[in-house]
Design an enzyme around this catalytic site. Structure first.
Site, PDB file in Angstrom:
ATOM      1  N   GLU A  48     -78.109 -16.516 -36.451  1.00 49.73           N
ATOM      2  CA  GLU A  48     -78.727 -17.705 -37.048  1.00 49.73           C
ATOM      3  C   GLU A  48     -78.547 -17.610 -38.551  1.00 49.73           C
ATOM      4  O   GLU A  48     -79.072 -16.695 -39.188  1.00 49.73           O
ATOM      5  CB  GLU A  48     -80.219 -17.773 -36.716  1.00 49.73           C
ATOM      6  CG  GLU A  48     -80.538 -18.371 -35.360  1.00 49.73           C
ATOM      7  CD  GLU A  48     -79.913 -19.750 -35.144  1.00 49.73           C
ATOM      8  OE1 GLU A  48     -79.376 -19.972 -34.048  1.00 49.73           O
ATOM      9  OE2 GLU A  48     -79.936 -20.596 -36.069  1.00 49.73           O
ATOM     10  N   SER A  49     -77.826 -18.557 -39.132  1.00 50.36           N
ATOM     11  CA  SER A  49     -77.520 -18.467 -40.561  1.00 50.36           C
ATOM     12  C   SER A  49     -78.791 -18.479 -41.420  1.00 50.36           C
ATOM     13  O   SER A  49     -78.872 -17.789 -42.439  1.00 50.36           O
ATOM     14  CB  SER A  49     -76.566 -19.587 -40.974  1.00 50.36           C
ATOM     15  OG  SER A  49     -77.051 -20.833 -40.549  1.00 50.36           O
ATOM     16  N   CYS A  77     -68.941 -18.390 -36.812  1.00 51.19           N
ATOM     17  CA  CYS A  77     -70.093 -19.224 -36.480  1.00 51.19           C
ATOM     18  C   CYS A  77     -71.148 -19.192 -37.603  1.00 51.19           C
ATOM     19  O   CYS A  77     -70.905 -19.764 -38.657  1.00 51.19           O
ATOM     20  CB  CYS A  77     -70.633 -18.806 -35.116  1.00 51.19           C
ATOM     21  SG  CYS A  77     -71.494 -20.117 -34.279  1.00 51.19           S
ATOM     22  N   HIS A 168     -66.445 -17.938 -31.301  1.00 47.42           N
ATOM     23  CA  HIS A 168     -66.688 -16.485 -31.274  1.00 47.42           C
ATOM     24  C   HIS A 168     -65.483 -15.729 -30.712  1.00 47.42           C
ATOM     25  O   HIS A 168     -65.487 -15.356 -29.526  1.00 47.42           O
ATOM     26  CB  HIS A 168     -67.920 -16.186 -30.408  1.00 47.42           C
ATOM     27  CG  HIS A 168     -69.200 -16.604 -31.041  1.00 47.42           C
ATOM     28  ND1 HIS A 168     -69.975 -15.752 -31.795  1.00 47.42           N
ATOM     29  CD2 HIS A 168     -69.820 -17.795 -31.057  1.00 47.42           C
ATOM     30  CE1 HIS A 168     -71.028 -16.396 -32.245  1.00 47.42           C
ATOM     31  NE2 HIS A 168     -70.965 -17.640 -31.810  1.00 47.42           N
ATOM     32  N   GLU A 170     -64.721 -12.773 -30.987  1.00 48.99           N
ATOM     33  CA  GLU A 170     -65.086 -11.411 -30.555  1.00 48.99           C
ATOM     34  C   GLU A 170     -65.510 -11.384 -29.090  1.00 48.99           C
ATOM     35  O   GLU A 170     -65.594 -10.318 -28.487  1.00 48.99           O
ATOM     36  CB  GLU A 170     -66.191 -10.845 -31.467  1.00 48.99           C
ATOM     37  CG  GLU A 170     -67.597 -11.361 -31.238  1.00 48.99           C
ATOM     38  CD  GLU A 170     -67.854 -12.760 -31.803  1.00 48.99           C
ATOM     39  OE1 GLU A 170     -66.903 -13.407 -32.284  1.00 48.99           O
ATOM     40  OE2 GLU A 170     -69.018 -13.202 -31.744  1.00 48.99           O
TER      41      GLU A 170
HETATM   42  N1  GLN Z   1     -76.634 -22.236 -34.679  1.00 46.26           N
HETATM   43  C1  GLN Z   1     -76.396 -21.140 -35.566  1.00 46.26           C
HETATM   44  C2  GLN Z   1     -76.634 -21.552 -37.012  1.00 46.26           C
HETATM   45  O1  GLN Z   1     -76.796 -22.695 -37.272  1.00 46.26           O
HETATM   46  C3  GLN Z   1     -75.007 -20.607 -35.396  1.00 46.26           C
HETATM   47  C4  GLN Z   1     -74.807 -20.157 -33.973  1.00 46.26           C
HETATM   48  C5  GLN Z   1     -73.961 -18.932 -33.815  1.00 46.26           C
HETATM   49  O2  GLN Z   1     -73.705 -18.193 -34.754  1.00 46.26           O
HETATM   50  N2  GLN Z   1     -73.594 -18.673 -32.589  1.00 46.26           N
HETATM   51  O3  GLN Z   1     -76.692 -20.750 -37.871  1.00 46.26           O
END
Ligand code: GLN
Length: 190
Positions: A48-49, A77, A168, A170
């Site tokens: 989650e950023s 992501c 992703h 990875e």
């Molecule tokens: N939804 C996440 C975000 O907004 C990103 C999702 C992820 O890294 N898989 O930061």
């Protein structure tokens, strides 16, 4: 041997370490900013950023910003979101090293996670793309090279020493995207 840091504050850092090791480089889990001085390149994983921003704090954010401007960095992501100049939905601070506008959770929440296959400019045919609450890149600046797209939006991009994916890599067995990153690291080390 190339030492590749993987920001291990939260998110799916283990899978990145496996890919890096498979390709013959040494993965290092980065939990303290001092460790940035010991690595040749850095992976910022998904997660989650907004949580990354909280965990980094102001000092961590400044040190990370300085690092990505001098050494190769690969954001996946949430990592891609952190590197951006402009973040929407909601508006959020970005490191501003990748000249893009990115929209968080642009495909909806968990129900819109998906595994697709699409063309890429990387050699070797179609590329599997695992999307998890993925962001969408809405704008790219002139310095951005697009390596793959989904429905007309870039999903894998490069700008100088920076590589970023909204999916992703990875989590796929295909190591081409990580290999591309290691190529950037090797070039920078020369
Ligand atoms: N939804 C996440 C975000 O907004 C990103 C999702 C992820 O890294 N898989 O930061």
């Amino acid at each position: 041997m190339m030492k590749i840091g993987i920001l291990a504050l939260q998110g799916d850092f283990e899978a990145h370490a496996n890919r890096i090791a498979e390709l013959g480089a040494e993965p290092v889990f980065v939990r303290k900013t001092e460790q940035l001085d010991e690595i040749d390149g850095l992976v910022i994983p998904g997660g989650e950023s907004s949580v990354f921003l909280n965990l980094l704090g102001d000092t961590g954010f400044e040190k990370l910003s300085a690092f990505v401007r001098t050494k190769p960095t690969f954001g996946t992501c949430a990592g891609c979101i952190l590197l951006a100049t402009e973040v929407e939905n909601p508006k959020q601070k970005g490191i501003g090293a990748l000249d893009i506008t990115v929209r968080r959770n642009a495909y909806g929440r968990q129900i819109h996670s998906a595994i697709l296959e699409g063309p890429t400019t990387l050699k070797g045919g179609l590329l599997e793309q695992v999307y998890i609450r993925a962001p969408r890149i809405e704008r790219v600046g002139p310095g951005i090279e697009v390596l793959a797209e989904r429905d007309g939006h870039p999903v894998l991009i490069r700008q100088g020493n920076l590589l970023a994916a909204t999916f992703h890599p990875e989590l796929s067995a295909d190591t081409r995207v990580h290999a591309e990153f290691l190529r950037l690291v090797a070039e920078c080390k020369k």
